[in-house]
Design a protein around this motif. Structure first.
Motif, PDB file in Angstrom:
ATOM      1  N   MET A  38      13.600  26.456   0.284  1.00 21.82           N
ATOM      2  CA  MET A  38      14.164  27.358   1.282  1.00 21.82           C
ATOM      3  C   MET A  38      14.096  28.780   0.729  1.00 21.82           C
ATOM      4  SD  MET A  38      17.958  27.236   2.991  1.00 21.82           S
ATOM      5  CE  MET A  38      17.624  25.599   3.543  1.00 21.82           C
ATOM      6  N   SER A  39      13.596  29.697   1.494  1.00 24.71           N
ATOM      7  CA  SER A  39      13.468  31.065   1.023  1.00 24.71           C
ATOM      8  C   SER A  39      14.746  31.848   1.282  1.00 24.71           C
ATOM      9  CB  SER A  39      12.295  31.743   1.729  1.00 24.71           C
ATOM     10  OG  SER A  39      12.609  31.994   3.077  1.00 24.71           O
ATOM     11  N   GLN A  40      14.897  32.948   0.567  1.00 24.52           N
ATOM     12  CA  GLN A  40      16.063  33.808   0.736  1.00 24.52           C
ATOM     13  C   GLN A  40      16.146  34.343   2.166  1.00 24.52           C
ATOM     14  OE1 GLN A  40      18.529  34.891  -1.342  1.00 24.52           O
ATOM     15  NE2 GLN A  40      17.917  33.786  -3.157  1.00 24.52           N
ATOM     16  N   ASP A  41      14.989  34.490   2.838  1.00 30.65           N
ATOM     17  CA  ASP A  41      14.971  35.029   4.194  1.00 30.65           C
ATOM     18  C   ASP A  41      15.658  34.107   5.193  1.00 30.65           C
ATOM     19  OD1 ASP A  41      13.565  37.209   3.285  1.00 30.65           O
ATOM     20  OD2 ASP A  41      11.615  36.340   3.768  1.00 30.65           O
ATOM     21  N   SER A  42      15.755  32.841   4.872  1.00 28.65           N
ATOM     22  CA  SER A  42      16.337  31.898   5.823  1.00 28.65           C
ATOM     23  C   SER A  42      17.825  31.673   5.576  1.00 28.65           C
ATOM     24  CB  SER A  42      15.577  30.581   5.790  1.00 28.65           C
ATOM     25  OG  SER A  42      15.674  30.002   4.506  1.00 28.65           O
ATOM     26  N   LEU A  43      18.426  32.501   4.730  1.00 33.07           N
ATOM     27  CA  LEU A  43      19.861  32.428   4.457  1.00 33.07           C
ATOM     28  C   LEU A  43      20.535  33.694   4.949  1.00 33.07           C
ATOM     29  CD1 LEU A  43      19.731  31.101   0.786  1.00 33.07           C
ATOM     30  CD2 LEU A  43      20.124  29.767   2.865  1.00 33.07           C
ATOM     31  N   ILE A  44      21.687  33.529   5.600  1.00 28.21           N
ATOM     32  CA  ILE A  44      22.411  34.704   6.096  1.00 28.21           C
ATOM     33  C   ILE A  44      23.861  34.660   5.607  1.00 28.21           C
ATOM     34  CG2 ILE A  44      20.920  34.994   8.108  1.00 28.21           C
ATOM     35  CD1 ILE A  44      23.076  33.670   9.810  1.00 28.21           C
ATOM     36  N   SER A  45      24.498  35.800   5.645  1.00 29.70           N
ATOM     37  CA  SER A  45      25.893  35.897   5.222  1.00 29.70           C
ATOM     38  C   SER A  45      26.827  35.317   6.281  1.00 29.70           C
ATOM     39  CB  SER A  45      26.262  37.366   4.986  1.00 29.70           C
ATOM     40  OG  SER A  45      26.267  38.072   6.216  1.00 29.70           O
ATOM     41  N   LYS A  46      28.075  35.100   5.883  1.00 32.86           N
ATOM     42  CA  LYS A  46      29.076  34.604   6.843  1.00 32.86           C
ATOM     43  C   LYS A  46      29.275  35.621   7.962  1.00 32.86           C
ATOM     44  CE  LYS A  46      32.402  33.770   3.855  1.00 32.86           C
ATOM     45  NZ  LYS A  46      33.701  33.305   3.321  1.00 32.86           N
ATOM     46  N   LYS A  47      29.274  36.883   7.620  1.00 34.26           N
ATOM     47  CA  LYS A  47      29.474  37.931   8.633  1.00 34.26           C
ATOM     48  C   LYS A  47      28.318  37.937   9.647  1.00 34.26           C
ATOM     49  CE  LYS A  47      31.771  41.647   7.674  1.00 34.26           C
ATOM     50  NZ  LYS A  47      32.856  41.409   8.593  1.00 34.26           N
ATOM     51  N   GLU A  48      27.096  37.797   9.151  1.00 31.94           N
ATOM     52  CA  GLU A  48      25.939  37.757  10.043  1.00 31.94           C
ATOM     53  C   GLU A  48      25.978  36.494  10.913  1.00 31.94           C
ATOM     54  OE1 GLU A  48      22.508  38.768  12.036  1.00 31.94           O
ATOM     55  OE2 GLU A  48      23.755  40.018  10.747  1.00 31.94           O
ATOM     56  N   ALA A  49      26.403  35.381  10.337  1.00 24.96           N
ATOM     57  CA  ALA A  49      26.529  34.138  11.109  1.00 24.96           C
ATOM     58  C   ALA A  49      27.541  34.319  12.237  1.00 24.96           C
ATOM     59  CB  ALA A  49      26.956  32.986  10.201  1.00 24.96           C
ATOM     60  N   ALA A  50      28.653  34.981  11.936  1.00 17.55           N
ATOM     61  CA  ALA A  50      29.676  35.231  12.956  1.00 17.55           C
ATOM     62  C   ALA A  50      29.110  36.088  14.093  1.00 17.55           C
ATOM     63  CB  ALA A  50      30.886  35.910  12.325  1.00 17.55           C
ATOM     64  N   LYS A  51      28.327  37.095  13.749  1.00 15.63           N
ATOM     65  CA  LYS A  51      27.722  37.950  14.777  1.00 15.63           C
ATOM     66  C   LYS A  51      26.766  37.150  15.661  1.00 15.63           C
ATOM     67  CE  LYS A  51      27.830  42.307  12.240  1.00 15.63           C
ATOM     68  NZ  LYS A  51      27.013  43.338  11.581  1.00 15.63           N
ATOM     69  N   ARG A  52      25.939  36.326  15.033  1.00 11.70           N
ATOM     70  CA  ARG A  52      24.948  35.569  15.798  1.00 11.70           C
ATOM     71  C   ARG A  52      25.586  34.521  16.699  1.00 11.70           C
ATOM     72  NH1 ARG A  52      19.275  35.213  13.119  1.00 11.70           N
ATOM     73  NH2 ARG A  52      19.269  37.126  11.885  1.00 11.70           N
ATOM     74  N   LEU A  53      26.700  33.945  16.257  1.00 10.65           N
ATOM     75  CA  LEU A  53      27.382  32.935  17.059  1.00 10.65           C
ATOM     76  C   LEU A  53      28.455  33.536  17.975  1.00 10.65           C
ATOM     77  CD1 LEU A  53      27.816  30.084  14.421  1.00 10.65           C
ATOM     78  CD2 LEU A  53      26.174  30.198  16.300  1.00 10.65           C
ATOM     79  N   VAL A  54      28.676  34.843  17.858  1.00 10.80           N
ATOM     80  CA  VAL A  54      29.676  35.575  18.642  1.00 10.80           C
ATOM     81  C   VAL A  54      31.055  34.923  18.459  1.00 10.80           C
ATOM     82  CG1 VAL A  54      30.167  36.680  20.856  1.00 10.80           C
ATOM     83  CG2 VAL A  54      27.812  36.027  20.307  1.00 10.80           C
ATOM     84  N   VAL A  55      31.430  34.759  17.195  1.00  8.11           N
ATOM     85  CA  VAL A  55      32.742  34.239  16.830  1.00  8.11           C
ATOM     86  C   VAL A  55      33.314  35.119  15.722  1.00  8.11           C
ATOM     87  CG1 VAL A  55      32.176  31.856  17.470  1.00  8.11           C
ATOM     88  CG2 VAL A  55      31.811  32.606  15.120  1.00  8.11           C
ATOM     89  N   SER A  56      34.569  34.894  15.387  1.00  8.35           N
ATOM     90  CA  SER A  56      35.204  35.681  14.333  1.00  8.35           C
ATOM     91  C   SER A  56      34.831  35.141  12.951  1.00  8.35           C
ATOM     92  CB  SER A  56      36.724  35.642  14.493  1.00  8.35           C
ATOM     93  OG  SER A  56      37.195  34.334  14.225  1.00  8.35           O
ATOM     94  N   ASP A  57      35.081  35.961  11.937  1.00  8.05           N
ATOM     95  CA  ASP A  57      34.875  35.532  10.553  1.00  8.05           C
ATOM     96  C   ASP A  57      35.750  34.318  10.244  1.00  8.05           C
ATOM     97  OD1 ASP A  57      33.186  37.713  10.345  1.00  8.05           O
ATOM     98  OD2 ASP A  57      34.538  38.897   9.108  1.00  8.05           O
ATOM     99  N   SER A  58      36.957  34.304  10.793  1.00  5.43           N
ATOM    100  CA  SER A  58      37.868  33.173  10.578  1.00  5.43           C
ATOM    101  C   SER A  58      37.290  31.872  11.130  1.00  5.43           C
ATOM    102  CB  SER A  58      39.222  33.439  11.226  1.00  5.43           C
ATOM    103  OG  SER A  58      39.835  34.553  10.640  1.00  5.43           O
ATOM    104  N   THR A  59      36.617  31.969  12.261  1.00  5.50           N
ATOM    105  CA  THR A  59      36.008  30.778  12.853  1.00  5.50           C
ATOM    106  C   THR A  59      34.897  30.254  11.950  1.00  5.50           C
ATOM    107  OG1 THR A  59      36.574  31.462  15.089  1.00  5.50           O
ATOM    108  CG2 THR A  59      34.772  29.878  14.862  1.00  5.50           C
TER     109      THR A  59
END
Length: 57
Positions: free
Chosen positions: A1-22
């Protein structure tokens, strides 16, 4: 798996349109897999795509 296919928790929250807590709850409940890179939590982009396609289980 390359580094490009990993995202931060904050970026994941943005993409899923949820909060960091979620995102933290989803990680805790193992609804999302995570990888630690130098002590930082990263989420595989494939996990986000799976959820966006409706695969929460």
């Amino acid at each position: 798996m390359s580094q490009d296919s990993l995202i931060s928790k904050k970026e994941a929250a943005k993409r899923l349109v949820v909060s960091d807590s979620t995102i933290n709850r989803m990680l805790r409940d193992r609804m999302l897999s995570k990888i630690k890179v130098r002590g930082c939590v990263r989420i595989p982009l494939a996990e986000i795509e799976r959820i966006l396609k409706g695969g929460m289980a």
